[in-house]
Design a protein around this motif. Structure first.
Motif, PDB file in Angstrom:
ATOM      1  N   PHE A   1      14.971   5.890  -0.392  1.00  0.00           N
ATOM      2  CA  PHE A   1      15.738   7.087  -0.064  1.00  0.00           C
ATOM      3  C   PHE A   1      16.337   7.730  -1.310  1.00  0.00           C
ATOM      4  CE2 PHE A   1      16.249   5.243   4.377  1.00  0.00           C
ATOM      5  CZ  PHE A   1      15.452   6.204   4.974  1.00  0.00           C
ATOM      6  N   GLU A   2      16.777   6.915  -2.262  1.00  0.00           N
ATOM      7  CA  GLU A   2      17.344   7.482  -3.485  1.00  0.00           C
ATOM      8  C   GLU A   2      16.259   8.108  -4.364  1.00  0.00           C
ATOM      9  OE1 GLU A   2      19.935   4.474  -5.223  1.00  0.00           O
ATOM     10  OE2 GLU A   2      21.633   5.462  -4.223  1.00  0.00           O
ATOM     11  N   LYS A   3      15.030   7.658  -4.193  1.00  0.00           N
ATOM     12  CA  LYS A   3      13.927   8.297  -4.914  1.00  0.00           C
ATOM     13  C   LYS A   3      13.785   9.749  -4.448  1.00  0.00           C
ATOM     14  CE  LYS A   3      10.336   5.859  -5.974  1.00  0.00           C
ATOM     15  NZ  LYS A   3      10.328   5.990  -7.463  1.00  0.00           N
ATOM     16  N   ILE A   4      13.925   9.961  -3.128  1.00  0.00           N
ATOM     17  CA  ILE A   4      13.868  11.327  -2.605  1.00  0.00           C
ATOM     18  C   ILE A   4      14.982  12.175  -3.209  1.00  0.00           C
ATOM     19  CG2 ILE A   4      14.177  12.747  -0.532  1.00  0.00           C
ATOM     20  CD1 ILE A   4      12.872  10.513   1.082  1.00  0.00           C
ATOM     21  N   LEU A   5      16.192  11.631  -3.279  1.00  0.00           N
ATOM     22  CA  LEU A   5      17.349  12.398  -3.733  1.00  0.00           C
ATOM     23  C   LEU A   5      17.356  12.634  -5.238  1.00  0.00           C
ATOM     24  CD1 LEU A   5      20.201  10.728  -1.626  1.00  0.00           C
ATOM     25  CD2 LEU A   5      19.016  12.880  -1.137  1.00  0.00           C
ATOM     26  N   ASN A   6      16.884  11.650  -6.011  1.00  0.00           N
ATOM     27  CA  ASN A   6      17.118  11.670  -7.456  1.00  0.00           C
ATOM     28  C   ASN A   6      15.890  11.938  -8.317  1.00  0.00           C
ATOM     29  OD1 ASN A   6      19.796  10.959  -6.868  1.00  0.00           O
ATOM     30  ND2 ASN A   6      19.317   8.777  -6.924  1.00  0.00           N
ATOM     31  N   ALA A   7      14.735  12.128  -7.699  1.00  0.00           N
ATOM     32  CA  ALA A   7      13.526  12.384  -8.500  1.00  0.00           C
ATOM     33  C   ALA A   7      13.659  13.705  -9.254  1.00  0.00           C
ATOM     34  CB  ALA A   7      12.298  12.418  -7.589  1.00  0.00           C
TER      35      ALA A   7
ATOM     36  N   GLU B   1       0.826  -1.203   0.000  1.00  0.00           N
ATOM     37  CA  GLU B   1       0.000   0.000   0.000  1.00  0.00           C
ATOM     38  C   GLU B   1       0.864   1.258   0.000  1.00  0.00           C
ATOM     39  OE1 GLU B   1      -2.752   2.214   3.308  1.00  0.00           O
ATOM     40  OE2 GLU B   1      -3.075   0.061   3.049  1.00  0.00           O
ATOM     41  N   THR B   2       1.908   1.260   0.816  1.00  0.00           N
ATOM     42  CA  THR B   2       2.784   2.436   0.903  1.00  0.00           C
ATOM     43  C   THR B   2       3.625   2.578  -0.364  1.00  0.00           C
ATOM     44  OG1 THR B   2       2.911   2.063   3.291  1.00  0.00           O
ATOM     45  CG2 THR B   2       4.436   3.647   2.347  1.00  0.00           C
ATOM     46  N   GLU B   3       4.110   1.470  -0.894  1.00  0.00           N
ATOM     47  CA  GLU B   3       4.877   1.522  -2.146  1.00  0.00           C
ATOM     48  C   GLU B   3       4.029   2.092  -3.276  1.00  0.00           C
ATOM     49  OE1 GLU B   3       8.255  -1.989  -2.002  1.00  0.00           O
ATOM     50  OE2 GLU B   3       6.198  -2.565  -2.495  1.00  0.00           O
ATOM     51  N   ASP B   4       2.778   1.687  -3.363  1.00  0.00           N
ATOM     52  CA  ASP B   4       1.882   2.207  -4.405  1.00  0.00           C
ATOM     53  C   ASP B   4       1.639   3.700  -4.224  1.00  0.00           C
ATOM     54  OD1 ASP B   4       1.700  -0.281  -5.540  1.00  0.00           O
ATOM     55  OD2 ASP B   4      -0.243  -0.780  -4.665  1.00  0.00           O
ATOM     56  N   TYR B   5       1.446   4.113  -2.969  1.00  0.00           N
ATOM     57  CA  TYR B   5       1.223   5.542  -2.691  1.00  0.00           C
ATOM     58  C   TYR B   5       2.429   6.363  -3.147  1.00  0.00           C
ATOM     59  CZ  TYR B   5       1.387   9.864   0.010  1.00  0.00           C
ATOM     60  OH  TYR B   5       1.513  11.180   0.369  1.00  0.00           O
TER      61      TYR B   5
ATOM     62  N   PHE C   1       5.087  10.234  -6.578  1.00  0.00           N
ATOM     63  CA  PHE C   1       6.265  10.717  -7.291  1.00  0.00           C
ATOM     64  C   PHE C   1       6.015  10.828  -8.794  1.00  0.00           C
ATOM     65  CE2 PHE C   1       8.525  10.260  -3.379  1.00  0.00           C
ATOM     66  CZ  PHE C   1       9.596  11.122  -3.494  1.00  0.00           C
ATOM     67  N   LYS C   2       5.072  10.089  -9.296  1.00  0.00           N
ATOM     68  CA  LYS C   2       4.680  10.276 -10.699  1.00  0.00           C
ATOM     69  C   LYS C   2       4.086  11.668 -10.882  1.00  0.00           C
ATOM     70  CE  LYS C   2       1.793   8.380 -14.399  1.00  0.00           C
ATOM     71  NZ  LYS C   2       0.769   7.383 -14.782  1.00  0.00           N
ATOM     72  N   GLU C   3       3.252  12.084  -9.922  1.00  0.00           N
ATOM     73  CA  GLU C   3       2.670  13.428  -9.964  1.00  0.00           C
ATOM     74  C   GLU C   3       3.761  14.496  -9.844  1.00  0.00           C
ATOM     75  OE1 GLU C   3      -0.821  14.429 -10.164  1.00  0.00           O
ATOM     76  OE2 GLU C   3      -0.681  12.419 -11.064  1.00  0.00           O
ATOM     77  N   ILE C   4       4.744  14.238  -8.988  1.00  0.00           N
ATOM     78  CA  ILE C   4       5.844  15.194  -8.810  1.00  0.00           C
ATOM     79  C   ILE C   4       6.659  15.315 -10.091  1.00  0.00           C
ATOM     80  CG2 ILE C   4       8.058  15.544  -7.641  1.00  0.00           C
ATOM     81  CD1 ILE C   4       6.760  14.370  -5.109  1.00  0.00           C
ATOM     82  N   GLU C   5       7.015  14.181 -10.698  1.00  0.00           N
ATOM     83  CA  GLU C   5       7.894  14.208 -11.868  1.00  0.00           C
ATOM     84  C   GLU C   5       7.166  14.689 -13.123  1.00  0.00           C
ATOM     85  OE1 GLU C   5       9.846  10.324 -11.933  1.00  0.00           O
ATOM     86  OE2 GLU C   5      11.520  11.299 -10.900  1.00  0.00           O
ATOM     87  N   GLU C   6       5.838  14.682 -13.094  1.00  0.00           N
ATOM     88  CA  GLU C   6       5.064  15.250 -14.202  1.00  0.00           C
ATOM     89  C   GLU C   6       4.798  16.737 -13.993  1.00  0.00           C
ATOM     90  OE1 GLU C   6       1.601  12.805 -14.593  1.00  0.00           O
ATOM     91  OE2 GLU C   6       2.672  11.210 -15.668  1.00  0.00           O
ATOM     92  N   GLY C   7       5.270  17.267 -12.866  1.00  0.00           N
ATOM     93  CA  GLY C   7       5.122  18.693 -12.613  1.00  0.00           C
ATOM     94  C   GLY C   7       3.777  19.095 -12.043  1.00  0.00           C
ATOM     95  N   ASN C   8       2.989  18.122 -11.592  1.00  0.00           N
ATOM     96  CA  ASN C   8       1.680  18.452 -11.029  1.00  0.00           C
ATOM     97  C   ASN C   8       1.772  18.879  -9.562  1.00  0.00           C
ATOM     98  OD1 ASN C   8       0.389  17.719 -13.461  1.00  0.00           O
ATOM     99  ND2 ASN C   8       0.432  15.560 -12.868  1.00  0.00           N
TER     100      ASN C   8
ATOM    101  N   ILE D   1       4.115  14.145   1.122  1.00  0.00           N
ATOM    102  CA  ILE D   1       4.676  13.047   0.318  1.00  0.00           C
ATOM    103  C   ILE D   1       6.101  12.726   0.764  1.00  0.00           C
ATOM    104  CG2 ILE D   1       5.426  12.373  -2.004  1.00  0.00           C
ATOM    105  CD1 ILE D   1       3.114  14.149  -3.073  1.00  0.00           C
ATOM    106  N   LEU D   2       6.929  13.753   0.888  1.00  0.00           N
ATOM    107  CA  LEU D   2       8.331  13.534   1.240  1.00  0.00           C
ATOM    108  C   LEU D   2       8.473  13.000   2.662  1.00  0.00           C
ATOM    109  CD1 LEU D   2       9.986  16.674  -0.382  1.00  0.00           C
ATOM    110  CD2 LEU D   2       9.945  14.339  -1.259  1.00  0.00           C
ATOM    111  N   ASP D   3       7.658  13.511   3.586  1.00  0.00           N
ATOM    112  CA  ASP D   3       7.720  13.036   4.972  1.00  0.00           C
ATOM    113  C   ASP D   3       7.329  11.561   5.052  1.00  0.00           C
ATOM    114  OD1 ASP D   3       8.439  15.558   5.713  1.00  0.00           O
ATOM    115  OD2 ASP D   3       6.513  16.098   6.622  1.00  0.00           O
ATOM    116  N   LYS D   4       6.271  11.195   4.347  1.00  0.00           N
ATOM    117  CA  LYS D   4       5.822   9.799   4.370  1.00  0.00           C
ATOM    118  C   LYS D   4       6.870   8.889   3.735  1.00  0.00           C
ATOM    119  CE  LYS D   4       1.771   6.878   3.665  1.00  0.00           C
ATOM    120  NZ  LYS D   4       0.321   6.863   3.383  1.00  0.00           N
ATOM    121  N   THR D   5       7.502   9.358   2.674  1.00  0.00           N
ATOM    122  CA  THR D   5       8.541   8.574   2.000  1.00  0.00           C
ATOM    123  C   THR D   5       9.747   8.399   2.918  1.00  0.00           C
ATOM    124  OG1 THR D   5       7.806   9.478  -0.131  1.00  0.00           O
ATOM    125  CG2 THR D   5       9.961   8.408  -0.071  1.00  0.00           C
TER     126      THR D   5
END
Length: 258
Positions: free
Chosen positions: A134-140, A61-65, A70-77, A110-114
């Motif tokens: 953790f690398e998703k936070i750094l490299n997104a 559930e958390t992985e899906d969230y 992060f898809k929304e973040i990387e699409e600029g939404n 989002i970042l706090d939960k991640t």
């Protein structure tokens, strides 16, 4: 007050406590533990008792969230914000500006939960997944919306959108990005991933190697072997940073054999 002596005194008292009073002392210690350390302590206890396991349903559930967020973040939404203001200096007759970055509630949630999920994975010894998180936070790929500065207008009108690095936002996050890097290095060492010394070297830019040894619930295995290879790696680097790390590694190695 010497904290090491205090700890030793507490341990001595516990070891000498009759069994009928041990529960009361345990409850006193539990009441004094900060809430932020609960999960780590619980996982340590479960690890000792052989009952440590992660909730797979909550994991999925958390992985899906996180994936969708992060898809929304990387699409600029979902974006960071910034505004510029004059800093009082000039270059070629043009006034120079400082950019002030800041985060917002939606991004921070989002970042706090991640970040908390990454720590939980570390405490459950899911090191590979923790490093990925953790690398998703750094490299997104993050975007920033520039708005008119509050000294001029406060309507929040967006005047530009551009890609930015999360390092620009470190001061406005609810956690330190350098701690994220420390958790990654701990995950690498705890899972015996000694083959990526360059990544360890890059991520240890601020803290010391000794700062991460107790981040998780278990001691780093084969620390002597790591230190030996780590020292050899650092000797191939001709930088002040490598020299600093080399001196620290040698001291740590000596302390292990003292």
């Amino acid at each position: 007050m010497n904290q090491t002596l205090d700890k030793n005194e507490i341990k001595q008292i516990i070891n000498q406590t009759p069994s009928d009073k041990f529960k009361k002392i345990t409850n006193i210690l539990i009441d004094e533990v900060p809430v932020c350390h609960y999960e780590k302590i619980i996982c340590k206890i479960k690890d000792i008792t052989g009952t440590l396991k992660i909730d797979k349903e909550l994991l999925k559930e958390t992985e899906d969230y996180i994936k969708n967020a992060f898809k929304e973040i990387e699409e600029g939404n979902i974006c960071f914000k910034c505004y510029s203001s004059p800093n009082g200096s000039y270059s070629y007759y043009d006034e120079d500006y400082d950019i002030h970055y800041y985060s917002n509630k939606e991004m921070n949630e989002i970042l706090d939960k991640t970040f908390e999920f990454g720590k939980s994975l570390i405490y459950h010894k899911e090191y590979h997944k923790a490093i990925e998180i953790f690398e998703k936070i750094l490299n997104a790929k993050y975007f920033c919306e520039e708005v008119i500065g509050p000294d001029y207008d406060d309507n929040g009108e967006v005047i530009d959108t551009f890609e930015t690095e999360i390092e620009n936002l470190n001061d406005s996050l609810n956690f330190d990005l350098n701690i994220v890097k420390l958790f990654i290095v701990y995950g690498l060492l705890a899972s015996n991933k000694y083959d990526n010394f360059q990544k360890i070297y890059d991520y240890l830019s601020y803290y010391h190697l000794n700062d991460l040894l107790n981040l998780g619930i278990e001691e780093i295995k084969d620390i002597d072997l790591f230190l030996k290879k780590w020292i050899q790696f650092l000797k191939t680097k001709d930088t002040q940073k490598a020299e600093k790390f080399l001196n620290e590694a040698i001291k740590l190695q000596e302390s292990k054999h003292a």
